[in-house]
Motif scaffolding. Structure first.
Motif, PDB file in Angstrom:
ATOM      1  N   GLU A  90       4.828   4.097  -1.779  1.00  0.00           N
ATOM      2  CA  GLU A  90       4.174   3.311  -2.830  1.00  0.00           C
ATOM      3  C   GLU A  90       2.892   3.985  -3.305  1.00  0.00           C
ATOM      4  OE1 GLU A  90       3.585  -0.697  -1.689  1.00  0.00           O
ATOM      5  OE2 GLU A  90       5.719  -1.158  -1.518  1.00  0.00           O
ATOM      6  N   SER A  91       2.336   4.878  -2.500  1.00  0.00           N
ATOM      7  CA  SER A  91       1.087   5.544  -2.864  1.00  0.00           C
ATOM      8  C   SER A  91       1.227   7.058  -2.774  1.00  0.00           C
ATOM      9  CB  SER A  91      -0.056   5.077  -1.961  1.00  0.00           C
ATOM     10  OG  SER A  91      -0.307   3.710  -2.137  1.00  0.00           O
ATOM     11  N   PRO A  92       1.975   7.682  -3.722  1.00  0.00           N
ATOM     12  CA  PRO A  92       2.102   9.136  -3.688  1.00  0.00           C
ATOM     13  C   PRO A  92       0.781   9.860  -3.891  1.00  0.00           C
ATOM     14  CG  PRO A  92       3.041   8.238  -5.710  1.00  0.00           C
ATOM     15  CD  PRO A  92       2.758   7.082  -4.805  1.00  0.00           C
ATOM     16  N   ARG A  93      -0.269   9.145  -4.370  1.00  0.00           N
ATOM     17  CA  ARG A  93      -1.582   9.769  -4.530  1.00  0.00           C
ATOM     18  C   ARG A  93      -2.086  10.322  -3.191  1.00  0.00           C
ATOM     19  NH1 ARG A  93      -5.768   9.287  -8.291  1.00  0.00           N
ATOM     20  NH2 ARG A  93      -4.400   7.999  -9.517  1.00  0.00           N
ATOM     21  N   LEU A  94      -1.632   9.725  -2.102  1.00  0.00           N
ATOM     22  CA  LEU A  94      -2.047  10.183  -0.780  1.00  0.00           C
ATOM     23  C   LEU A  94      -1.452  11.544  -0.448  1.00  0.00           C
ATOM     24  CD1 LEU A  94      -1.627   6.834   1.201  1.00  0.00           C
ATOM     25  CD2 LEU A  94      -3.698   7.781   0.181  1.00  0.00           C
ATOM     26  N   VAL A  95      -0.464  11.960  -1.214  1.00  0.00           N
ATOM     27  CA  VAL A  95       0.167  13.254  -0.986  1.00  0.00           C
ATOM     28  C   VAL A  95      -0.630  14.329  -1.719  1.00  0.00           C
ATOM     29  CG1 VAL A  95       2.260  14.609  -1.318  1.00  0.00           C
ATOM     30  CG2 VAL A  95       2.423  12.174  -0.808  1.00  0.00           C
ATOM     31  N   PRO A  96      -1.042  15.403  -1.042  1.00  0.00           N
ATOM     32  CA  PRO A  96      -1.863  16.421  -1.695  1.00  0.00           C
ATOM     33  C   PRO A  96      -1.108  17.152  -2.790  1.00  0.00           C
ATOM     34  CG  PRO A  96      -1.152  17.176   0.465  1.00  0.00           C
ATOM     35  CD  PRO A  96      -0.757  15.724   0.358  1.00  0.00           C
ATOM     36  N   GLY A  97      -1.831  17.508  -3.846  1.00  0.00           N
ATOM     37  CA  GLY A  97      -1.236  18.287  -4.916  1.00  0.00           C
ATOM     38  C   GLY A  97      -2.318  19.038  -5.664  1.00  0.00           C
ATOM     39  N   GLU A  98      -3.496  19.137  -5.043  1.00  0.00           N
ATOM     40  CA  GLU A  98      -4.679  19.623  -5.751  1.00  0.00           C
ATOM     41  C   GLU A  98      -4.565  21.080  -6.177  1.00  0.00           C
ATOM     42  OE1 GLU A  98      -4.633  18.086  -2.903  1.00  0.00           O
ATOM     43  OE2 GLU A  98      -5.756  16.219  -3.158  1.00  0.00           O
ATOM     44  N   GLN A  99      -3.768  21.881  -5.484  1.00  0.00           N
ATOM     45  CA  GLN A  99      -3.727  23.295  -5.832  1.00  0.00           C
ATOM     46  C   GLN A  99      -3.088  23.534  -7.183  1.00  0.00           C
ATOM     47  OE1 GLN A  99      -1.591  21.815  -4.026  1.00  0.00           O
ATOM     48  NE2 GLN A  99       0.324  22.875  -3.776  1.00  0.00           N
ATOM     49  N   TYR A 100      -2.423  22.513  -7.747  1.00  0.00           N
ATOM     50  CA  TYR A 100      -1.815  22.645  -9.063  1.00  0.00           C
ATOM     51  C   TYR A 100      -2.716  22.087 -10.164  1.00  0.00           C
ATOM     52  CZ  TYR A 100       2.496  23.536  -6.481  1.00  0.00           C
ATOM     53  OH  TYR A 100       3.440  24.053  -5.640  1.00  0.00           O
ATOM     54  N   GLY A 101      -3.859  21.534  -9.824  1.00  0.00           N
ATOM     55  CA  GLY A 101      -4.740  20.957 -10.824  1.00  0.00           C
ATOM     56  C   GLY A 101      -4.267  19.634 -11.363  1.00  0.00           C
ATOM     57  N   LEU A 124      12.380   8.201 -12.458  1.00  0.00           N
ATOM     58  CA  LEU A 124      10.929   8.156 -12.678  1.00  0.00           C
ATOM     59  C   LEU A 124      10.481   6.730 -12.971  1.00  0.00           C
ATOM     60  CD1 LEU A 124       8.215   9.598 -13.045  1.00  0.00           C
ATOM     61  CD2 LEU A 124       8.846  10.020 -15.431  1.00  0.00           C
ATOM     62  N   GLU A 125      11.253   6.004 -13.765  1.00  0.00           N
ATOM     63  CA  GLU A 125      10.905   4.607 -14.051  1.00  0.00           C
ATOM     64  C   GLU A 125      10.937   3.769 -12.763  1.00  0.00           C
ATOM     65  OE1 GLU A 125      12.159   0.802 -16.863  1.00  0.00           O
ATOM     66  OE2 GLU A 125      13.387   2.606 -16.865  1.00  0.00           O
ATOM     67  N   ARG A 126      11.955   3.974 -11.948  1.00  0.00           N
ATOM     68  CA  ARG A 126      12.038   3.236 -10.680  1.00  0.00           C
ATOM     69  C   ARG A 126      10.810   3.515  -9.813  1.00  0.00           C
ATOM     70  NH1 ARG A 126      17.671   4.790 -10.497  1.00  0.00           N
ATOM     71  NH2 ARG A 126      17.143   6.494  -9.084  1.00  0.00           N
ATOM     72  N   ALA A 127      10.433   4.782  -9.732  1.00  0.00           N
ATOM     73  CA  ALA A 127       9.285   5.158  -8.909  1.00  0.00           C
ATOM     74  C   ALA A 127       7.999   4.554  -9.452  1.00  0.00           C
ATOM     75  CB  ALA A 127       9.170   6.685  -8.838  1.00  0.00           C
ATOM     76  N   ALA A 128       7.844   4.541 -10.780  1.00  0.00           N
ATOM     77  CA  ALA A 128       6.632   3.992 -11.385  1.00  0.00           C
ATOM     78  C   ALA A 128       6.526   2.488 -11.138  1.00  0.00           C
ATOM     79  CB  ALA A 128       6.610   4.289 -12.883  1.00  0.00           C
ATOM     80  N   ARG A 129       7.635   1.793 -11.230  1.00  0.00           N
ATOM     81  CA  ARG A 129       7.605   0.342 -11.002  1.00  0.00           C
ATOM     82  C   ARG A 129       7.290   0.015  -9.544  1.00  0.00           C
ATOM     83  NH1 ARG A 129       8.515  -2.216 -15.383  1.00  0.00           N
ATOM     84  NH2 ARG A 129       9.840  -1.375 -17.051  1.00  0.00           N
ATOM     85  N   ARG A 130       7.671   0.878  -8.653  1.00  0.00           N
ATOM     86  CA  ARG A 130       7.446   0.640  -7.229  1.00  0.00           C
ATOM     87  C   ARG A 130       6.024   1.022  -6.798  1.00  0.00           C
ATOM     88  NH1 ARG A 130      11.129   3.761  -5.814  1.00  0.00           N
ATOM     89  NH2 ARG A 130       9.965   5.510  -4.954  1.00  0.00           N
ATOM     90  N   ALA A 131       5.403   1.922  -7.525  1.00  0.00           N
ATOM     91  CA  ALA A 131       4.130   2.506  -7.106  1.00  0.00           C
ATOM     92  C   ALA A 131       2.958   1.555  -7.306  1.00  0.00           C
ATOM     93  CB  ALA A 131       3.872   3.799  -7.882  1.00  0.00           C
ATOM     94  N   ASP A 132       1.896   1.786  -6.550  1.00  0.00           N
ATOM     95  CA  ASP A 132       0.633   1.088  -6.774  1.00  0.00           C
ATOM     96  C   ASP A 132       0.078   1.507  -8.140  1.00  0.00           C
ATOM     97  OD1 ASP A 132       0.803  -0.145  -4.344  1.00  0.00           O
ATOM     98  OD2 ASP A 132      -0.486   1.292  -3.305  1.00  0.00           O
ATOM     99  N   PRO A 133      -0.776   0.662  -8.770  1.00  0.00           N
ATOM    100  CA  PRO A 133      -1.266   0.983 -10.125  1.00  0.00           C
ATOM    101  C   PRO A 133      -1.850   2.383 -10.312  1.00  0.00           C
ATOM    102  CG  PRO A 133      -1.772  -1.289  -9.625  1.00  0.00           C
ATOM    103  CD  PRO A 133      -1.180  -0.703  -8.363  1.00  0.00           C
ATOM    104  N   PRO A 134      -2.709   2.901  -9.420  1.00  0.00           N
ATOM    105  CA  PRO A 134      -3.237   4.243  -9.671  1.00  0.00           C
ATOM    106  C   PRO A 134      -2.143   5.307  -9.721  1.00  0.00           C
ATOM    107  CG  PRO A 134      -4.548   3.125  -8.011  1.00  0.00           C
ATOM    108  CD  PRO A 134      -3.314   2.303  -8.211  1.00  0.00           C
ATOM    109  N   ARG A 136       1.063   4.666 -10.392  1.00  0.00           N
ATOM    110  CA  ARG A 136       1.876   4.377 -11.581  1.00  0.00           C
ATOM    111  C   ARG A 136       1.285   5.085 -12.795  1.00  0.00           C
ATOM    112  NH1 ARG A 136       1.686  -1.463 -12.194  1.00  0.00           N
ATOM    113  NH2 ARG A 136       2.482  -1.311 -10.065  1.00  0.00           N
ATOM    114  N   LEU A 137      -0.040   5.065 -12.890  1.00  0.00           N
ATOM    115  CA  LEU A 137      -0.719   5.736 -14.002  1.00  0.00           C
ATOM    116  C   LEU A 137      -0.378   7.222 -14.014  1.00  0.00           C
ATOM    117  CD1 LEU A 137      -2.982   4.950 -16.172  1.00  0.00           C
ATOM    118  CD2 LEU A 137      -4.537   6.118 -14.633  1.00  0.00           C
ATOM    119  N   ASP A 138      -0.395   7.853 -12.830  1.00  0.00           N
ATOM    120  CA  ASP A 138      -0.068   9.282 -12.748  1.00  0.00           C
ATOM    121  C   ASP A 138       1.383   9.548 -13.138  1.00  0.00           C
ATOM    122  OD1 ASP A 138      -2.603   9.902 -11.916  1.00  0.00           O
ATOM    123  OD2 ASP A 138      -2.102  10.005  -9.790  1.00  0.00           O
ATOM    124  N   LEU A 139       2.287   8.739 -12.627  1.00  0.00           N
ATOM    125  CA  LEU A 139       3.711   8.941 -12.912  1.00  0.00           C
ATOM    126  C   LEU A 139       4.033   8.727 -14.389  1.00  0.00           C
ATOM    127  CD1 LEU A 139       5.131   7.141  -9.761  1.00  0.00           C
ATOM    128  CD2 LEU A 139       5.445   9.572 -10.300  1.00  0.00           C
TER     129      LEU A 139
END
Length: 232
Positions: A90-101, A124-134, A136-139
């Motif tokens: 639900e919170s993919p933001r916790l997954v690092p991805g910073e090296q890609y900017g 992608l729509e399924r993932a966005a609906r499941r994700a927390d708001p922050p 969801r904004l990224d997705l």
């Protein structure tokens, strides 16, 4: 060194990449993954290595391999990308991805836009609906990625329109250095998707960071009207 290895000893570079996949390093696989599609090796060997990369538990390795597969073998990439999206927490933001900017959610959005295949858009729509708001904004940040095409624009609009009523709030004040696009830095998902849609629909009005919620609501209504006209 990587370039020399790729040119003179392509099979050795493939072996090095596979060895890195099993190592604890977070970023070392990225330059190797970028070279794999250019190796003078059978396509099946390269695809096999990249699929192994996508199956890595390390999100940075996974993303690097997915990105290369998007162009190298889209048919193989689509089901793999769908599986990654469906397995997101639900919170993919916790997954690092910073090296890609960019955030991990934005990077997956990039892959979907780049591939432009319906199963990936649906995932992608399924993932966005499941994700927390922050997250969801990224997705739902699709505007930065992919060359313009009629198909991409239609898929983007269909995805984003499904979130035009999403009143969830996200704190984006840090992104705007004090000039947040809503009072107290709270930006709604519906504000974000309306702005993304407006760019695709070529709505001339540009949202103002100083707008009130009432002005945002009026803007969303205009975007919705333009979308419905185009969708007829």
């Amino acid at each position: 060194i990587c370039e020399v290895l790729a040119a003179r000893h392509p099979r050795r570079l493939l072996a090095v990449y596979r060895r890195i996949l099993r190592a604890p390093s977070r970023f070392a696989s990225v330059p190797f993954a970028e070279l794999l599609p250019r190796l003078a090796l059978p396509k099946s060997d390269v695809v096999s290595a990249l699929v192994e990369g996508v199956q890595s538990e390390n999100p940075n390795i996974r993303q690097g391999a997915l990105y290369q597969l998007c162009d190298f073998d889209p048919d193989i990439c689509v089901p793999l990308l769908v599986r990654v999206l469906d397995s997101l927490p639900e919170s993919p933001r916790l997954v690092p991805g910073e090296q890609y900017g960019a955030s991990y959610g934005e990077l997956l959005s990039h892959d979907v836009v780049h591939l432009d295949r319906k199963p990936a858009w649906v995932a992608l729509e399924r993932a966005a609906r499941r994700a927390d708001p922050p997250d969801r904004l990224d997705l739902l940040t699709t505007g930065r990625f992919g060359s313009r095409s009629a198909s991409r624009e239609l898929h983007k609009l269909a995805l984003l329109a499904g979130f035009l009523n999403d009143q969830s709030h996200v704190d984006v004040s840090a992104l705007y250095a004090g000039r947040a696009p809503a009072p107290e830095g709270q930006w709604r998902i519906c504000d974000h998707v309306a702005r993304e849609m407006a760019r695709i629909l070529r709505v001339r009005e540009e949202p103002d960071p100083e707008w009130s919620l009432a002005e945002w609501d009026a803007f969303i209504s205009r975007v919705r009207d333009e979308f419905e006209k185009r969708d007829k």
